[in-house]
Enzyme design. Structure first.
Site, PDB file in Angstrom:
ATOM      1  N   ASP A 162       0.813  -1.157  -0.141  1.00 16.67           N
ATOM      2  CA  ASP A 162       0.088   0.082  -0.036  1.00 16.67           C
ATOM      3  C   ASP A 162       0.883   1.241  -0.017  1.00 16.67           C
ATOM      4  OD1 ASP A 162      -2.266   1.584   0.236  1.00 16.67           O
ATOM      5  OD2 ASP A 162      -2.257   1.487   2.496  1.00 16.67           O
ATOM      6  N   TYR A 475      -6.678  -3.089  12.712  1.00  9.54           N
ATOM      7  CA  TYR A 475      -7.609  -1.876  12.281  1.00  9.54           C
ATOM      8  C   TYR A 475      -9.059  -2.060  12.766  1.00  9.54           C
ATOM      9  CZ  TYR A 475      -3.545  -0.200   9.772  1.00  9.54           C
ATOM     10  OH  TYR A 475      -2.303   0.495   9.711  1.00  9.54           O
ATOM     11  N   GLU A 510       0.890  -0.897  14.170  1.00  6.90           N
ATOM     12  CA  GLU A 510       0.019   0.189  13.206  1.00  6.90           C
ATOM     13  C   GLU A 510      -1.298  -0.008  13.930  1.00  6.90           C
ATOM     14  OE1 GLU A 510      -0.145  -0.884   9.056  1.00  6.90           O
ATOM     15  OE2 GLU A 510       2.099  -1.267   9.002  1.00  6.90           O
TER      16      GLU A 510
END
Ligand code: GCB
Length: 598
Positions: A162, A475, A510
């Protein structure tokens, strides 16, 4: 490979500036020997910089295949009887280089340096024509992997990661001179005698020097100087251990470094002299603690990208210092070089300023589920048709080159050998096990890990057992439980409890939400600045309930460019800062949290 430097016996000349440049979409330049003459139909191209965004239009931005760079440089008059080396700090992703008409080297791997001895091909006082053909193609045999499709409209590059596939000469290029007998390599390993938290502790600096060239058996002398230039220890011989009484340790927030002056001698005469920076510190994983100098360290900061308007991944001192100043402003103490080795300038700065680094290879995109989100379908990632033993050879080379380049850096406390590979299949385990072994063999002194993806959770993952720490990207609230922070909180809580059972430090490498700067909303709408803040607050709440949490790296430091697709609007917007480094509300939130902690 040692970095070029000026020393009492060495000199370097930067080849930065405007080079001649020509894209070679048909790939005819090699056969037509474009290296053998001044490059025809060339435009100006800055080095260092990615070439993709310099010229308006799709052509160069989306170019697939070879581009040619050429410059001429005058070899300094004083370099007679010297060994002359041509060094590229990086060429993304493959390059072949000529000095005048002679091919001198080829290299694959877009983020590590390579060099060639060109002594016999150049004359002091004369010009040398340097030509590099740089190919940006990613295939199943490259790191990172990619797929090139031949379409009726030309070649199209697909990839499973990405960030935009910026290419070209991103980093400086050098001509440098050393004596004929020279310091070829230095390895330092630091430690302390006894408990590193004791005041006045004695530091240890183990060193190994390789001498290259005419007299490889030449005598070696080393001197360790403190930051004021005072000698604190010395030794003779190519290997040994220096002891540093009352050592001033390198530590997070204070990048104290000694100078190790390594000299090659001929009798009393100094033949070559190289200055190696040394930060004395220890790193250890003990239970769920990540210890630096015996003190538990909690990582606060970001996964970053080398990514800027216009220059793409091109190194620039002003942008670099600004990014570090923003890290300081926000109270970050660390970052991860997601998802490739960063420039040596950036790493030097981290060493010098005590910013802790998780150093990552470019092995990203080995995951069918992530590829699907980004718009590419792959049937089986770890298979002879995709990520195969040939990919693993390139991956092993990437690990070797990263560790070789960064092994002496005090800022680097942890190697990440891959980001988000599939890690729940027997094939992925078979692929990765030897790579973990390789990293440990190359560097027995630092912890090793990989970054786990949300599709390979604790109950199915097969790789975390090879890692010293658990690095996970999650996420919840974005890709999973989208927009539902209550559900996201429960899921995150549950998952952290499962990982905690492993008894290792957990780093959230992340977490974040795409956020359009300036978009405000009071109903919990995704993409708004409020939602980004609420999501971060939720994660922080959960982290505080888990003692094994050893760090939080928000995704991402700043917005960044990606390939085209239906899930990205003008790139990835998960930055705490915009791409041009303006703070979103989240940056202020993080600043409050992190400055209070630190
Ligand atoms: C990830 C990847 C990172 C992406 C990020 C995202 O898990 O590691 O490269 O940019 O998610 O924003 O989707």
């Amino acid at each position: 490979m040692l970095r070029p430097q000026d020393s009492p016996t060495r000199e370097r000349r930067s080849l930065a500036g405007l080079w001649r440049f020509r894209a070679d979409a048909d790939g005819t330049g090699r056969q037509a020997r474009w290296f053998a003459a001044p490059l025809a139909e060339a435009i100006d191209m800055p080095v260092p910089a990615s070439y993709n965004d310099i010229v308006p239009g799709r052509e160069l931005h989306d170019h697939v295949g070879d581009v040619w760079y050429q410059t001429t440089a005058r070899v300094p008059r004083g370099w007679a009887d010297q060994r002359v080396v041509l060094r590229f700090d990086a060429a993304t992703h493959h390059a072949t280089v000529w000095a005048n008409d002679t091919e001198v080297m080829s290299h694959s791997g877009g983020y590590t340096p390579f060099e060639a001895d060109v002594t016999g091909l150049v004359s002091p006082g004369e010009e040398v024509r340097v030509t590099a053909v740089v190919d940006n193609t990613l295939t199943w045999e490259t790191i990172p992997p990619g797929i090139v499709e031949d379409t009726p409209h030309g070649k199209r590059q697909k990839y499973m990661h990405d960030f935009f596939n910026y290419a070209g000469l991103h980093r400086p290029v050098w001509l440098y001179a050393t004596p004929a007998t020279y310091v070829e390599d230095i390895t330092v390993v630091t430690g302390v005698d006894g408990d590193p938290t004791t005041p006045g502790v004695t530091g240890t600096v183990r060193y190994d020097v390789v001498v290259g060239g005419a007299d490889a058996g030449a005598q070696v002398r080393v001197r360790l100087l403190d930051a004021d230039g005072g000698e604190v220890a010395s030794g003779t011989g190519a290997s040994g251990e220096l002891r540093v009484p009352d050592a001033h340790l390198w530590q997070p927030g204070e990048g104290y470094q000694y100078d190790l002056v390594v000299e090659v001698l001929d009798g009393d005469a100094v033949v070559d002299s190289y200055l190696q920076k040394v930060g004395v510190r220890t790193v250890e994983v003990r239970g769920t603690d990540f210890l630096i100098n015996g003190v538990p360290f909690y990582f606060r900061g970001f996964g970053m990208h080398e990514d800027h308007n216009t220059r793409g991944k091109g190194h620039d001192d002003a942008e670099m210092v600004h990014d570090f100043e923003l890290l300081r402003w926000i109270g970050a103490n660390s970052f991860r070089t997601s998802h490739y080795p960063y420039s040596e300038e950036f790493m030097d700065y981290a060493d010098a300023h005590g910013v802790v680094v998780i150093d990552e290879t470019a092995a990203v995109g080995m995951n069918a589920a992530v590829a699907q989100v980004l718009g590419t379908r792959i049937d089986k990632v770890f298979s002879p048709e995709a990520v195969s033993h040939k990919t693993r050879e390139a991956h092993a080379a990437a690990i070797r080159e990263l560790i070789q380049r960064d092994k002496n850096r005090p800022a680097v406390v942890l190697w990440s050998i891959s980001n988000e590979p599939e890690s729940h299949t027997p094939e992925s385990e078979e692929y990765f096990q030897p790579l973990f072994e390789l990293a440990r063999e190359l560097d027995p002194h630092r912890p090793v890990g990989f970054v786990n993806v949300m599709y390979s959770k604790a109950d199915v993952d097969l790789l975390v057992k090879y890692s010293d720490v658990i690095m996970i990207n999650r996420y919840y609230g974005w890709y999973a439980s989208s927009g539902d922070l209550a559900a996201a909180e429960a899921a995150l809580e549950d998952e952290l409890a499962q990982w905690e059972a492993h008894g290792k430090p957990i780093l959230m490498t992340e977490y974040g939400a795409d956020t359009v700067a300036g978009l405000h909303d009071l109903t919990g709408a995704m993409w708004s600045e409020e939602y980004q803040g609420e999501l971060l607050d939720m994660y922080h709440r959960v982290f505080e309930r888990h003692a094994a949490m050893s760090g939080e790296h928000v995704w991402n430091f700043a917005d960044f460019a990606t390939s085209r697709g239906i899930v990205r609007v003008d790139g990835n917007k998960k930055g705490a800062f915009t791409r041009d480094r303006r703070p979103k509300a989240a940056a202020h939130l993080l600043r409050r949290r992190w400055t209070a902690a630190g």
